[in-house]
Design a protein around this motif. Structure first.
Motif, PDB file in Angstrom:
ATOM      1  N   LEU A 117       0.828  -1.208   0.000  1.00  0.00           N
ATOM      2  CA  LEU A 117       0.000   0.000   0.000  1.00  0.00           C
ATOM      3  C   LEU A 117       0.865   1.262   0.000  1.00  0.00           C
ATOM      4  O   LEU A 117       0.550   2.248  -0.666  1.00  0.00           O
ATOM      5  CB  LEU A 117      -0.940   0.007   1.208  1.00  0.00           C
ATOM      6  CG  LEU A 117      -2.026  -1.080   1.244  1.00  0.00           C
ATOM      7  CD1 LEU A 117      -2.868  -0.946   2.503  1.00  0.00           C
ATOM      8  CD2 LEU A 117      -2.910  -1.017   0.006  1.00  0.00           C
ATOM      9  N   LYS A 118       1.950   1.206   0.736  1.00  0.00           N
ATOM     10  CA  LYS A 118       2.860   2.358   0.799  1.00  0.00           C
ATOM     11  C   LYS A 118       3.494   2.624  -0.565  1.00  0.00           C
ATOM     12  O   LYS A 118       3.578   3.770  -1.015  1.00  0.00           O
ATOM     13  CB  LYS A 118       3.953   2.096   1.844  1.00  0.00           C
ATOM     14  CG  LYS A 118       4.860   3.289   2.091  1.00  0.00           C
ATOM     15  CD  LYS A 118       5.895   2.972   3.165  1.00  0.00           C
ATOM     16  CE  LYS A 118       6.807   4.164   3.409  1.00  0.00           C
ATOM     17  NZ  LYS A 118       7.830   3.849   4.447  1.00  0.00           N
ATOM     18  N   SER A 119       3.907   1.561  -1.232  1.00  0.00           N
ATOM     19  CA  SER A 119       4.561   1.726  -2.538  1.00  0.00           C
ATOM     20  C   SER A 119       3.575   2.191  -3.608  1.00  0.00           C
ATOM     21  O   SER A 119       3.921   3.008  -4.468  1.00  0.00           O
ATOM     22  CB  SER A 119       5.229   0.419  -2.974  1.00  0.00           C
ATOM     23  OG  SER A 119       4.260  -0.578  -3.221  1.00  0.00           O
ATOM     24  N   THR A 120       2.338   1.682  -3.557  1.00  0.00           N
ATOM     25  CA  THR A 120       1.349   2.097  -4.561  1.00  0.00           C
ATOM     26  C   THR A 120       0.917   3.545  -4.343  1.00  0.00           C
ATOM     27  O   THR A 120       0.655   4.270  -5.298  1.00  0.00           O
ATOM     28  CB  THR A 120       0.101   1.191  -4.545  1.00  0.00           C
ATOM     29  OG1 THR A 120      -0.402   1.091  -3.211  1.00  0.00           O
ATOM     30  CG2 THR A 120       0.417  -0.193  -5.066  1.00  0.00           C
ATOM     31  N   LEU A 121       0.869   3.964  -3.089  1.00  0.00           N
ATOM     32  CA  LEU A 121       0.511   5.356  -2.799  1.00  0.00           C
ATOM     33  C   LEU A 121       1.611   6.293  -3.286  1.00  0.00           C
ATOM     34  O   LEU A 121       1.351   7.355  -3.847  1.00  0.00           O
ATOM     35  CB  LEU A 121       0.286   5.546  -1.294  1.00  0.00           C
ATOM     36  CG  LEU A 121      -0.152   6.943  -0.843  1.00  0.00           C
ATOM     37  CD1 LEU A 121      -1.473   7.339  -1.495  1.00  0.00           C
ATOM     38  CD2 LEU A 121      -0.275   7.004   0.672  1.00  0.00           C
TER      39      LEU A 121
END
Length: 358
Positions: free
Chosen positions: A328-332
């Motif tokens: 989720l952090k990388s996609t954000l």
């Protein structure tokens, strides 16, 4: 979750207190230890289902009571340890109308930072739980959503915990009943007159859509992510179909865990939705392969699928907790500002106009 955190919980709340207030004080001499594991107070053994000899119904009733008390205990943890607010729905309910509820962090709707929505599987369990059996056998750390909630609050700002299985109220017992019962527990035509559906929450799909329409879609958060387990994945794809453009514009990522959704069947061959699922969704499934290793999917149209690092369905959420938040952090971080349009093609000029209007 660290053992010390469960220790802090023990000082504030106790499952034992709830059990002592029931008629099963002797039959359920259990409490959660400092590791969050359910243990017998005298023997320190894990839960034993067969308490009564050759009496399955009595043992089942005892287990149901334990499940109900665990539900109340987890609700207390959500409010008093995770500091979430209980929000009753429908918002326009009359005084004597059956209501459901969900939980959210204090600034979930007003903060412009990202928002994470937890959507559980179907079953007898309620908000804050991934699985009741897992709580009983493996403990709070594996069976509850609390580790996810704490990590969401630390890394993303806001969190909403849906309560999709709180669908009916039983007028005979005045206790909430679930929509998806086992066949043995399903109401007969005689019983069903006592079961009143909760408006806006008579099914997981309806509950999810109600909270989306009245809360999530109106939130200040520009970036919303869903973590959906089991039937929760099907409920999310249903929401995506019903509120296509809203969801595609506001949700930046979805983490499915052993999801029951069927992309081909549910999306009715909508190419835009299928493309969105492939691009913005990721699924972790119970599998013998190591965590995050690619797993081939039987569905032709699906999102990238990887192993949850366990073959046990009930342990899948806790096993992939850290890798989900990493995803989720990388996609954000890599999220583009391009908005989805009602037209099949978003032109460069239309995108620049949108940016200019901000």
């Amino acid at each position: 979750m660290q053992k010390t955190q469960w220790l802090q919980i023990q000082h504030e709340l106790s499952l034992r207190k709830l059990i002592e207030g029931s008629e099963y004080q002797e039959e359920l001499k259990y409490d959660f230890n400092i590791k969050g594991e359910l243990r017998h107070l005298d023997t320190n053994e894990s839960f034993v289902f067969n308490y009564y000899k050759n009496a399955h119904e009595q043992n089942h009733k005892r287990y149901q009571v334990l499940g109900h008390l665990i539900t109340q205990y987890v609700y207390e943890l959500l409010e008093r340890v995770c500091m979430l607010q209980k929000v009753y729905i429908p918002t326009d309910a009359t005084e004597d109308e059956p209501r459901s509820f969900f939980f959210m962090s204090e600034n979930a709707l007003t903060s412009s930072s990202s928002l994470i929505v937890l959507l559980q599987d179907r079953g007898v369990f309620r908000a804050g739980q991934w699985g009741q059996r897992t709580i009983v056998s493996e403990g709070l750390e594996h069976g509850t959503q609390i580790p996810f909630i704490k990590m969401a609050l630390r890394s993303h700002g806001g969190v909403i915990v849906l309560n999709p299985n709180d669908n009916f109220i039983d007028l005979k017992t005045e206790k909430a009943r679930l929509n998806f019962s086992t066949r043995e527990e399903s109401p007969t035509s005689m019983q069903s007159v006592w079961w009143i559906p909760k408006r806006g929450s008579s099914s997981p799909e309806e509950h999810t859509m109600y909270v989306w329409d009245h809360f999530i879609s109106k939130s200040a958060a520009k970036n919303v992510a869903f973590i959906a387990h089991g039937y929760g994945g099907l409920a999310f794809v249903d929401l995506l179909m019903q509120r296509k453009w809203e969801v595609m514009n506001k949700v930046y990522s979805v983490a499915f865990i052993d999801s029951m959704h069927n992309t081909q069947h549910q999306t009715r061959s909508d190419p835009q939705i299928q493309e969105w699922i492939q691009k913005y969704c990721h699924e972790w499934v119970s599998n013998s392969k190591p965590l995050d290793k690619a797993v081939s999917s039987l569905m032709k149209v699906n999102c990238p699928t990887v192993s949850a690092g366990t073959e046990k369905y009930g342990l899948a959420p806790s096993c992939c907790l850290h890798t989900i938040f990493k995803y989720l952090k990388s996609t954000l971080k890599g999220k583009t500002t391009t908005a989805f349009r009602h037209s099949p093609v978003a032109t460069r000029s239309s995108t620049s106009k949108k940016r200019g209007n901000k």
